[in-house]
Design a protein around this motif. Structure first.
Motif, short mmCIF file in Angstrom:
data_model
loop_
_atom_site.label_atom_id
_atom_site.label_comp_id
_atom_site.label_asym_id
_atom_site.label_seq_id
_atom_site.Cartn_x
_atom_site.Cartn_y
_atom_site.Cartn_z
N TYR A 47 43.21 39.38 26.38
CA TYR A 47 44.12 40.23 25.61
C TYR A 47 43.89 40.06 24.11
O TYR A 47 43.83 41.04 23.35
CB TYR A 47 45.57 39.90 25.97
CG TYR A 47 46.59 40.73 25.25
CD1 TYR A 47 46.43 42.11 25.08
CD2 TYR A 47 47.75 40.15 24.74
CE1 TYR A 47 47.38 42.88 24.42
CE2 TYR A 47 48.71 40.91 24.08
CZ TYR A 47 48.51 42.27 23.92
OH TYR A 47 49.46 43.03 23.26
N LYS B 256 45.41 32.18 33.97
CA LYS B 256 46.35 32.24 32.86
C LYS B 256 45.62 32.29 31.52
O LYS B 256 45.94 33.10 30.64
CB LYS B 256 47.28 31.03 32.86
CG LYS B 256 48.40 31.07 33.86
CD LYS B 256 49.24 29.80 33.72
CE LYS B 256 50.33 29.73 34.76
NZ LYS B 256 51.09 28.45 34.67
N TYR C 247 52.51 35.50 22.78
CA TYR C 247 51.29 35.87 22.08
C TYR C 247 51.51 35.95 20.58
O TYR C 247 52.52 36.48 20.11
CB TYR C 247 50.78 37.23 22.59
CG TYR C 247 50.38 37.20 24.04
CD1 TYR C 247 49.16 36.66 24.43
CD2 TYR C 247 51.23 37.70 25.03
CE1 TYR C 247 48.79 36.62 25.76
CE2 TYR C 247 50.87 37.67 26.37
CZ TYR C 247 49.65 37.12 26.73
OH TYR C 247 49.29 37.08 28.04
N LYS D 20 48.44 48.81 24.96
CA LYS D 20 49.65 48.25 25.59
C LYS D 20 50.84 49.16 25.33
O LYS D 20 51.65 49.43 26.23
CB LYS D 20 49.92 46.84 25.06
CG LYS D 20 51.03 46.12 25.81
CD LYS D 20 51.22 44.71 25.29
CE LYS D 20 52.32 44.00 26.06
NZ LYS D 20 52.58 42.64 25.54
N TRP E 154 49.61 37.82 32.75
CA TRP E 154 50.56 36.72 32.73
C TRP E 154 51.41 36.79 31.47
O TRP E 154 50.95 37.24 30.42
CB TRP E 154 49.82 35.37 32.75
CG TRP E 154 49.01 35.13 33.99
CD1 TRP E 154 47.80 35.68 34.29
CD2 TRP E 154 49.36 34.30 35.09
NE1 TRP E 154 47.37 35.23 35.51
CE2 TRP E 154 48.30 34.38 36.02
CE3 TRP E 154 50.45 33.49 35.38
CZ2 TRP E 154 48.31 33.67 37.22
CZ3 TRP E 154 50.46 32.77 36.57
CH2 TRP E 154 49.40 32.88 37.48
N ASP F 105 53.25 35.36 28.22
CA ASP F 105 52.88 34.33 27.25
C ASP F 105 53.53 34.68 25.91
O ASP F 105 53.89 35.83 25.67
CB ASP F 105 51.36 34.25 27.08
CG ASP F 105 50.91 32.88 26.61
OD1 ASP F 105 51.56 32.32 25.71
OD2 ASP F 105 49.90 32.36 27.14
N PRO G 254 47.41 41.83 29.34
CA PRO G 254 47.80 40.56 29.96
C PRO G 254 48.40 40.73 31.36
O PRO G 254 49.23 41.59 31.60
CB PRO G 254 48.84 39.99 28.99
CG PRO G 254 49.37 41.17 28.26
CD PRO G 254 48.24 42.15 28.16
N THR H 152 43.38 39.60 34.80
CA THR H 152 43.67 40.53 33.71
C THR H 152 44.23 41.81 34.30
O THR H 152 44.32 41.95 35.53
CB THR H 152 42.39 40.82 32.90
OG1 THR H 152 42.71 41.63 31.77
CG2 THR H 152 41.34 41.53 33.74
N SER I 192 43.51 35.52 31.03
CA SER I 192 44.41 36.63 30.73
C SER I 192 44.77 36.65 29.24
O SER I 192 44.72 37.70 28.59
CB SER I 192 45.68 36.51 31.58
OG SER I 192 46.64 37.48 31.20
N LYS I 193 45.11 35.49 28.70
CA LYS I 193 45.50 35.39 27.30
C LYS I 193 44.32 35.70 26.37
O LYS I 193 44.44 36.50 25.44
CB LYS I 193 46.04 33.99 27.01
CG LYS I 193 46.49 33.81 25.57
CD LYS I 193 47.09 32.42 25.36
CE LYS I 193 47.59 32.28 23.92
NZ LYS I 193 48.23 30.95 23.69
#
Length: 424
Positions: free
Chosen positions: A346, A339, A359, A372, A355, A357, A353, A149, A342-343
């Motif tokens: 978030y 991965k 989202y 963010k 990684w 993605d 994040p 993260t 991280s998702k």
């Protein structure tokens, strides 16, 4: 006849041996199972939603990979550091383990105990990472970990308490001090800290240094060249807050979890900690859901800091032991775990994040989205205990603790910080 019998016996032995070899091959290709031992720091399942997220991701991996199972052992953060250090010294690290980056992981890597991942990462994996995610675990062009993260020091403000008390939400440090005094005058504790977990108070000191002296001067001081009195100026700022009773007098007796309950119950108007708390604040059962906003920590008018400078960065990693017998599988596992965590972090609000993605923004915690946006052009300095490494970092935290206790003057603090190069 004897000759025919001998031929028969030899033939049967060959068939038998071939059968054994076939069985071994079948075992490897069919029924064999690899177990990867993994250590991490999220141990408090009843209090820490992050641990539940990690547990769910590992369950998903184990379900989808029946022949490669991850077996987990978790230990609370500070105890974990000792456990990890001991395991490294005795060459008994597990297959997969959590580690902080920067100065903390450097001795582990230099010991040769950590597997360089370059040769095990599939093509394109590095392109799936967001920018600047590997700097804290890359040495001599070798990558030693994958990020879970992205962490950011975050200033939380309970807007309901400010509105009820008719106090202005601070946009700069002078207004911040005014709010501290105003809440204290009303008999309310302005700021939260649980200083039995030493890192909680350290965060306040570190952000004050960043606001007072800026990113480059702070890095310079941490590298042993404090010719701008970074340490002294920040110590004076923290001493001022302590003298104003910005923190509850019981703060030195609380662990982080204990003290944090006061903020979660809507009793404390301001709190500076990591973005990992955003998920719990916005959880459906939260007493302060939609009552909290996030801001950059107030700028000091006379300071060199910028509102685009933050504590944090990519600090949380999974690594693989050099002794791991199933290296390819272990790297594949940490890629999957990192991965997905991280998702999910978030989405829930436990981190930004690491990684890339696609989202679904409708699922993202609103405080995570705000943070963010707030940090789009951010520049980062790792939390000082991670930046400095374990021994120097522990010394730093102890010195900050003494500031909270009034057991050391800002001048003594600065003098001792300058001696950190003596610690090995």
């Amino acid at each position: 006849m004897k000759k025919l019998f001998s031929i028969f016996i030899i033939t049967m032995l060959v068939i038998s041996l071939q059968g054994c070899n076939d069985k071994k091959v079948n075992d490897l290709n069919g029924d064999s199972k690899i177990t990867l031992k993994m250590w991490h720091i999220w141990a408090q399942k009843s209090q820490d939603n992050n641990s539940i997220i990690i547990e769910d991701v590992i369950k998903e991996w184990n379900k989808n990979h029946p022949k490669i199972q991850i077996e987990v052992e978790s230990v609370e953060s500070e105890k974990y550091k000792t456990k990890l250090k001991t395991a490294s010294a005795t060459n008994e690290l597990p297959d997969i383990f959590y580690s902080w980056g920067g100065g903390f992981s450097e001795p582990l890597i230099e010991s040769g105990r950590v597997l360089p991942l370059n040769n095990y990462l599939e093509n394109g994996v590095l392109n799936e990472l967001n920018d600047n995610m590997l700097g804290n675990v890359t040495y001599k062009d070798k990558i030693y970990g994958l990020p879970l993260t992205f962490s950011v020091g975050t200033f939380y403000v309970n807007t309901e308490l400010f509105n009820t008390a008719d106090i202005k939400i601070p946009d700069n440090y002078d207004e911040f001090l005014a709010a501290v005094k105003a809440f204290r005058k009303k008999g309310m504790t302005p700021l939260l800290v649980g200083e039995q977990d030493r890192w909680t108070g350290m965060l306040y000191y570190d952000i004050l240094a960043l606001r007072e002296s800026g990113l480059e001067e702070s890095k310079k001081a941490l590298s042993g060249y404090d010719d701008s009195d970074v340490f002294l100026k920040a110590a004076k700022r923290l001493e001022e807050l302590v003298d104003l009773d910005a923190f509850d007098e019981e703060s030195l007796k609380y662990m982080r979890d204990e003290s944090e309950m006061l903020f979660k119950k809507g009793k404390i108007p301001m709190y500076y900690t990591g973005n990992w708390l955003a998920g719990e604040i916005q959880a459906e059962n939260s007493l302060i859901k939609d009552k909290v906003m996030i801001k950059t920590f107030p700028l000091i008018n006379s300071g060199k800091g910028s509102n685009q400078e933050f504590l944090g960065g990519a600090a949380d990693y999974l690594m693989v032991s050099n002794n791991c017998k199933n290296r390819k599988e272990a790297v594949e596992a940490i890629e999957y775990v990192c991965k997905n965590i991280s998702k999910k972090y978030y989405e829930f609000g436990s981190g930004l994040p690491a990684w890339k993605d696609n989202y679904d923004e409708t699922k993202i915690n609103k405080l995570s989205k705000e943070l963010k946006k707030l940090t789009e052009n951010g520049k980062y300095l790792l939390y000082w205990d991670i930046y400095l490494g374990e021994e120097k970092g522990d010394k730093h935290k102890e010195l900050v603790y003494k500031l909270f206790q009034h057991k050391i003057s800002p001048e003594e603090f600065a003098k001792d910080m300058k001696k950190l190069e003596e610690y090995h």
